[in-house]
Design a protein around this motif. Structure first.
Motif, short mmCIF file in Angstrom:
data_model
loop_
_atom_site.label_atom_id
_atom_site.label_comp_id
_atom_site.label_asym_id
_atom_site.label_seq_id
_atom_site.Cartn_x
_atom_site.Cartn_y
_atom_site.Cartn_z
N MET A 1 20.35 24.41 28.55
CA MET A 1 20.66 25.83 28.34
C MET A 1 19.45 26.71 28.64
O MET A 1 19.57 27.76 29.29
CB MET A 1 21.13 26.06 26.90
CG MET A 1 21.44 27.52 26.57
SD MET A 1 21.76 27.80 24.80
CE MET A 1 23.26 26.86 24.56
N HIS B 1 29.52 36.42 29.16
CA HIS B 1 28.54 35.42 29.60
C HIS B 1 28.31 34.37 28.51
O HIS B 1 28.12 33.19 28.81
CB HIS B 1 27.23 36.11 29.96
CG HIS B 1 26.12 35.16 30.28
ND1 HIS B 1 26.13 34.36 31.40
CD2 HIS B 1 24.97 34.86 29.61
CE1 HIS B 1 25.04 33.62 31.42
NE2 HIS B 1 24.32 33.90 30.34
N LEU B 2 28.36 34.79 27.24
CA LEU B 2 28.10 33.85 26.15
C LEU B 2 29.17 32.78 26.03
O LEU B 2 28.94 31.73 25.43
CB LEU B 2 27.99 34.62 24.82
CG LEU B 2 26.73 35.47 24.63
CD1 LEU B 2 26.82 36.26 23.33
CD2 LEU B 2 25.48 34.60 24.64
N SER C 1 30.09 30.77 28.12
CA SER C 1 29.68 29.56 28.82
C SER C 1 28.69 28.72 28.01
O SER C 1 28.28 27.66 28.45
CB SER C 1 29.05 29.92 30.17
OG SER C 1 27.87 30.69 29.99
N HIS C 2 28.30 29.21 26.83
CA HIS C 2 27.33 28.50 25.99
C HIS C 2 27.94 28.16 24.64
O HIS C 2 28.74 28.92 24.09
CB HIS C 2 26.08 29.36 25.76
CG HIS C 2 25.34 29.70 27.02
ND1 HIS C 2 24.74 28.76 27.82
CD2 HIS C 2 25.12 30.91 27.61
CE1 HIS C 2 24.17 29.36 28.84
NE2 HIS C 2 24.39 30.66 28.75
N ASP C 3 27.55 27.02 24.10
CA ASP C 3 27.94 26.63 22.75
C ASP C 3 26.90 27.17 21.78
O ASP C 3 25.79 26.64 21.67
CB ASP C 3 28.02 25.10 22.66
CG ASP C 3 28.46 24.63 21.28
OD1 ASP C 3 28.65 25.48 20.38
OD2 ASP C 3 28.60 23.40 21.09
N LEU C 4 27.24 28.25 21.08
CA LEU C 4 26.27 28.90 20.21
C LEU C 4 25.93 28.07 18.98
O LEU C 4 24.93 28.34 18.30
CB LEU C 4 26.79 30.28 19.79
CG LEU C 4 27.03 31.27 20.94
CD1 LEU C 4 27.40 32.64 20.39
CD2 LEU C 4 25.79 31.38 21.83
N ARG D 1 21.38 19.25 25.42
CA ARG D 1 22.16 20.41 25.88
C ARG D 1 21.34 21.70 25.75
O ARG D 1 21.42 22.60 26.59
CB ARG D 1 23.46 20.51 25.10
CG ARG D 1 24.42 19.34 25.36
CD ARG D 1 25.62 19.41 24.45
NE ARG D 1 26.42 20.61 24.72
CZ ARG D 1 27.39 21.04 23.92
NH1 ARG D 1 27.67 20.38 22.79
NH2 ARG D 1 28.08 22.12 24.24
N LEU D 2 20.55 21.80 24.68
CA LEU D 2 19.68 22.96 24.52
C LEU D 2 18.65 23.02 25.65
O LEU D 2 18.34 24.11 26.16
CB LEU D 2 18.95 22.88 23.17
CG LEU D 2 19.73 23.32 21.93
CD1 LEU D 2 19.06 22.82 20.66
CD2 LEU D 2 19.86 24.84 21.90
#
Length: 313
Positions: free
Chosen positions: A53, A8-9, A11-14, A49-50
């Motif tokens: 998210m 799942h992670l 799909s996110h830009d950490l 983007r945050l």
């Protein structure tokens, strides 16, 4: 077997979480951009983007910069702890060598506690960590927890013990109150009697300038005191007492420091005032910071010295 969590992670830009963490500390896009070596436009784009998210504004405009939303405060501990764990996984367990490494410690306390702790903290840094620095922010007990939670200060020192679940704290010492006066302006020596205490003019230390804990105790006894002046800062007490023939009632640890430096006399109050415990406090997300833990140890050592001197009780 790959679990659903890591998949799942993807799909996110950490990397966005790093921007979030610095924004929480700075509450300012320009300063965040400087710290991360990014352009302001890039930080603003990352913030957008945050927001997508987390489906929340996270930061809103406020006087002098930005203010975190409830959601931003809610996720702060988890994000900070997660980033710290990633740092440790990649770089290994962190360490801090005070003699060769530089750290900036942001401390928060009221000026009575600052008078006791800051000279010794600076003295310790000068001898043990000469490239490090300590910066003290004036705080009151009611606001110190928020400053720690929001990351505005690293360590708070305050007289309380009822902190939230995200706060870690340590008892430093227990104290009460003392009276202090200038014997060259008031014709008294040593401890004041109850009659003296009621008859003499008083210098009140109060945030709102209306009343203090002494007034509550005296009211319960059917008495009042003659208040000749008030100040919102403990540090003003010795300066005023050099010229004003009055009695000030304040935490004993500060009264002793001021008396020694300004040739004042300390007296045991002739009324029953409560005792209180002074704590150090920090956010749980900072538990793995070796520099912070070193400073917590420095503060513990100073408190131990106070207890060994036995003048704080």
């Amino acid at each position: 077997m790959v679990t659903e969590g890591p998949v799942h992670l993807r799909s996110h830009d950490l990397n966005l979480l790093v921007v979030y963490a610095v924004l929480m500390e700075e509450l300012n896009v320009t300063r965040t951009a400087v710290r991360l070596n990014m352009s302001q436009a890039a930080v603003s784009a990352s913030l957008q983007r945050l927001r997508r998210m987390f489906d929340d504004q996270l930061f809103v405009r406020a006087s002098g910069g930005m203010a975190p939303t409830a959601k931003a405060r809610q996720i702060h501990a988890a994000v900070a702890a997660g980033l710290a764990s990633l740092h440790e996984a990649i770089d290994g367990p962190p360490s801090f060598d005070p003699s060769s490494e530089r750290a900036v410690f942001r401390l928060g306390m009221s000026d009575d506690l600052e008078a006791v702790f800051m000279p010794k903290i600076i003295e310790t840094l000068t001898t043990m960590s000469p490239t490090s620095s300590a910066h003290c922010i004036q705080t009151r007990r009611a606001g110190v927890e928020d400053l720690v939670t929001l990351g505005h200060i690293d360590i708070g020192i305050a007289a309380s013990s009822a902190w939230g679940s995200e706060i870690r704290s340590r008892d430093l010492f227990e104290s009460s109150y003392a009276c202090v006066y200038n014997p060259s302006l008031i014709d008294r020596h040593g401890d004041l009697s109850y009659t003296d205490y009621l008859a003499l003019p008083h210098l009140m230390i109060s945030a709102d300038g209306t009343r203090g804990i002494v007034d509550d105790v005296l009211q319960a006894e059917g008495q009042t005191r003659d208040i000749t002046a008030s100040t919102g800062h403990f540090a003003m007490v010795p300066i005023l007492l050099k010229r004003v023939p009055a009695v000030a009632t304040m935490p004993e640890f500060a009264a002793r420091v001021f008396a020694e430096s300004f040739d004042l006399t300390v007296s045991t109050p002739p009324i029953q005032l409560p005792r209180f415990t002074v704590n150090s406090l920090w956010h749980q997300s900072q538990e793995s910071s070796p520099a912070l833990q070193w400073m917590i140890g420095v503060i513990d050592s100073i408190a131990t010295e106070l207890k060994e001197d036995q003048w704080y009780v």
